[in-house]
Design an enzyme around this catalytic site. Structure first.
Site, PDB file in Angstrom:
ATOM      1  N   HIS B  12       0.809  -1.233   0.000  1.00  0.00           N
ATOM      2  CA  HIS B  12       0.000   0.000   0.000  1.00  0.00           C
ATOM      3  C   HIS B  12       0.840   1.280   0.000  1.00  0.00           C
ATOM      4  CE1 HIS B  12       0.019  -0.516   4.651  1.00  0.00           C
ATOM      5  NE2 HIS B  12       0.985   0.277   4.285  1.00  0.00           N
ATOM      6  N   HIS B  59      -1.233   5.019   9.740  1.00  0.00           N
ATOM      7  CA  HIS B  59       0.093   5.641   9.626  1.00  0.00           C
ATOM      8  C   HIS B  59       0.086   7.038  10.244  1.00  0.00           C
ATOM      9  CE1 HIS B  59       0.143   2.468   6.611  1.00  0.00           C
ATOM     10  NE2 HIS B  59       1.430   2.580   6.482  1.00  0.00           N
ATOM     11  N   HIS B 193      10.286  -4.114   3.734  1.00  0.00           N
ATOM     12  CA  HIS B 193      10.791  -2.757   3.501  1.00  0.00           C
ATOM     13  C   HIS B 193      11.155  -2.106   4.814  1.00  0.00           C
ATOM     14  CE1 HIS B 193       6.473  -1.915   4.228  1.00  0.00           C
ATOM     15  NE2 HIS B 193       6.646  -0.615   4.137  1.00  0.00           N
ATOM     16  N   GLU B 240       4.398  -5.004   8.577  1.00  0.00           N
ATOM     17  CA  GLU B 240       3.013  -4.890   8.085  1.00  0.00           C
ATOM     18  C   GLU B 240       2.494  -6.232   7.566  1.00  0.00           C
ATOM     19  OE1 GLU B 240       2.977  -0.158   6.777  1.00  0.00           O
ATOM     20  OE2 GLU B 240       3.227  -1.693   5.243  1.00  0.00           O
TER      21      GLU B 240
HETATM   22 FE   LIG Z   1       2.582   1.153   5.344  1.00  0.00          FE
END
Ligand SMILES: [Fe+3]
Ligand SMILES: [Fe+3]
Lengths: 137, 280, 280, 137
Positions: B12, B59, B193, B240
């Site tokens: 996302h 976030h 990531h 995530e």
């Molecule tokens: Fe994210």
């Protein structure tokens, strides 16, 4: 924290946003959270000193913000999800932020990611990126 | 009885929203990623879900460190996006499904999940981008929404084992729901990531492949590692994957069939992945 | 190692704050209630706790229905009271115990309690009144604070069994804490009362006696009833007994010794009770 | 809600603040939550209509507030912890609120509580209180 049982082995180059960081970084993250509002972003741009003072940043946090030092902000308890909103004020995306933290030009940072896309490991791509660079820190 | 038509998983990254906005789907940088979505769109057109239960992480839009829930379940009639700090165009709002939200909340608390209930909830790119990718030409989203937010921001995070159990408890709630909705489960975020620290730009293809290979047949394999170990393997934001694990749990305990997979490095700093599973 | 010196339980009716403010301790209406506190004060003077872990419920000051946590644990350096809507004088602030808060949070999440973590948290009369009663002449509170808020406002509430388990998990966290604090556990609220509906004014002495008789020797007996059944037996606000159950759990699984008990009807609409337990 | 499994036997005179009530009552409770702030209490007193409109009360909620009907507010999804802040604006305490809901004068409501203090059951004390009163509702 001090009287807690031992924590697991640290991960190199990685700063977990845990209770210690969250406690230390509250004021900085609070300020960055306020940047969800465009008027607050403008207020920061209009008077950075005054805006930071309003959120009671610690001297360490204030210096890291003044220096635009992402690693300094993280050391001062900043969380990247909130810091990204501050970076946005300066027009910086996450690759610019990666470049700042690794100390290489953003093109080299992007090339390191593309190298991983060609199947290189992070270690190999990172070693290649750091060739000829001053070590960050 | 309600039917779970399957599950859809995707990264996302905020930049995807920008690429959509600027129409870069055929740009060489973006094409290998966007090419992963026609099969998702075709699958959704076939299975026609009318409700989406979405496992994602906030976030820093809806939750701040004053009140940071481990698990939050939305119970709002409508969910709006808002400026996340970059002044981008807003994503479309979602219509909620109040009775199903409260049913899931009742069932989860009965099953000893200590959730936070949100009658107001702003949703961010992590929830909107998967819909932008899945329904690129929609004037409004074709599904109602039940959002479930998992803390991936402030440690301690819930363990992968706990998140899988949460998902399975959501499945149990759906089993006892007496409506006839067609439900798609969605997990967003990841894969490997890391945005912050000297290791920024870290990606781990081996671990991502391990996750994708096991998601359908043995999701419990993804719960063997501690959160700390998942961060080591997958990056600070690679955690995530918890959202994927929760969504996979909501499909139930049986084996699932992999319908589609796409994996591309890099999108921004991220190893981007897209998958579709169906109950086997 | 830290020591749990015991547990103190009391009702927290807002009107008590008014009575203290106006010096009504010897007034005939109030005297039977306030007479229950010299033994508490003497006990505290003897066991000298320096940290209080307080199980209470928020009354619409810190939490609203936009984000209503089942369990919330404070992790703030300071906790302030604020106007609860009646414009009364503010109660004194509390100093937090950040390292212990985070240790408990780490331990609870590890043990699969899905808490909400609060780095900012306003505390209301439910937390302050027990201290006003216990330390009537204090210029500042002699203990640091770790507050734990339990949802008793919006159903579904956590079951009594889940709340007892939460308390026991807090006990486990204290067992692994390497500080040398003297910890008092506090449970506030109850006993039977109902403020709302045609049954307003409902009190149930038999059920209150059952709770008080079992709290020391068999707290699990208080967890046999569903929340719905507890409301039937104890009133819509009588469910605040959950706070007592959580605090009792934090003493650990062993039998406790009853040191003191006072019970008086009515204070405002409430069957008011005060107890002190020590680890046996 | 409609498609959920059956709920347990209702408790007479008791309205659980559950999902149905919370969904229905959001606007009213939101307004009452705002009364933690003295300025908002004053704004309500200065312009009750305008203040209620700002929070988008439903017609049912607006009428219950106008009528000072506690049972009406509860039927409209009000939660007593939030409603108590509205009651505070009118100088009403929880015994006044009890009197309003049971439909007896506050002295009789208080006497009912004192009777329970003397060891009477709620049922006996309540029956005594209702003697000679119109039944509420
Ligand atoms: Fe994210
Ligand atoms: Fe209370």
């Amino acid at each position: 924290m001090s009287s807690s049982p031992a924590k697991p082995e640290p991960i190199p180059g990685t700063h977990l946003f845990d209770g210690d960081a969250a406690a230390k970084g509250f004021a900085l993250n609070d300020m960055c959270f306020s940047f969800n509002d465009a008027a607050n972003r403008q207020a920061f741009l209009d008077d950075e000193d005054g805006y930071c003072a309003k959120f009671n940043l610690t001297p360490e946090q204030r210096k890291a913000v003044a220096d635009r030092s992402v690693l300094g902000m993280i050391a001062a308890g900043g969380n990247i999800y909130y810091l990204a909103k501050l970076a946005g004020i300066f027009g910086l995306n996450v690759q610019d932020v990666g470049s700042l933290q690794t100390g290489v030009p953003v093109d080299k940072f992007k090339a390191m990611l593309l190298a991983q896309g060609r199947g290189e490991t992070y270690e190999a791509a990172h070693a290649e990126m750091m060739k000829g660079e001053m070590v960050n820190g | 009885m309600a039917e779970i038509v399957g599950a859809y998983f995707t990264s996302h990254v905020p930049a995807i929203g920008g690429a959509i906005h600027r129409g870069l789907q055929q740009d060489p940088y973006w094409k290998p990623f966007f090419d992963g979505f026609p099969p998702v769109q075709e699958w959704l057109a076939k299975v026609k879900p009318d409700v989406a239960i979405v496992f994602y992480n906030d976030h820093g839009l809806n939750f701040f460190l004053d009140k940071m829930p481990t698990f939050a379940v939305g119970a709002a009639a409508q969910y709006d996006n808002a400026d996340e700090g970059w002044g981008l165009p807003l994503f479309k709002s979602f219509e909620g499904h109040l009775p199903l939200s409260w049913h899931i909340i009742e069932s989860l608390v009965e099953d000893e999940f200590d959730i936070t209930t949100c009658q107001k909830m702003l949703i961010d790119h992590a929830l909107s981008i998967p819909f932008e990718l899945a329904y690129p030409n929609a004037d409004k989203w074709p599904t109602k929404l039940v959002p479930i937010a998992i803390n991936t921001v402030q440690h301690p995070l819930p363990s992968a084992k706990r998140v899988l159990a949460l998902g399975q408890a959501v499945n149990k709630a759906i089993q006892s729901w007496q409506g006839d909705e067609r439900i798609v489960v969605i997990g967003t975020g990841g894969l490997s990531h890391q945005l912050d620290g000297e290791r920024a730009g870290f990606i781990n293809q081996d671990y991502d492949k391990f996750c994708m290979d096991n998601l359908s047949v043995d999701p419990a394999a993804l719960t063997k590692d501690s959160v700390h170990e998942i961060v080591r393997l997958s990056g600070t934001q690679g955690v995530e994957i918890l959202n994927w694990i929760g969504a996979r749990g909501a499909m139930g305990e049986g084996v699932a069939a992999e319908i589609h997979r796409n994996y591309h490095i890099p999108i921004s700093n991220t190893a981007a992945a897209t998958m579709v599973l169906e109950p086997a």
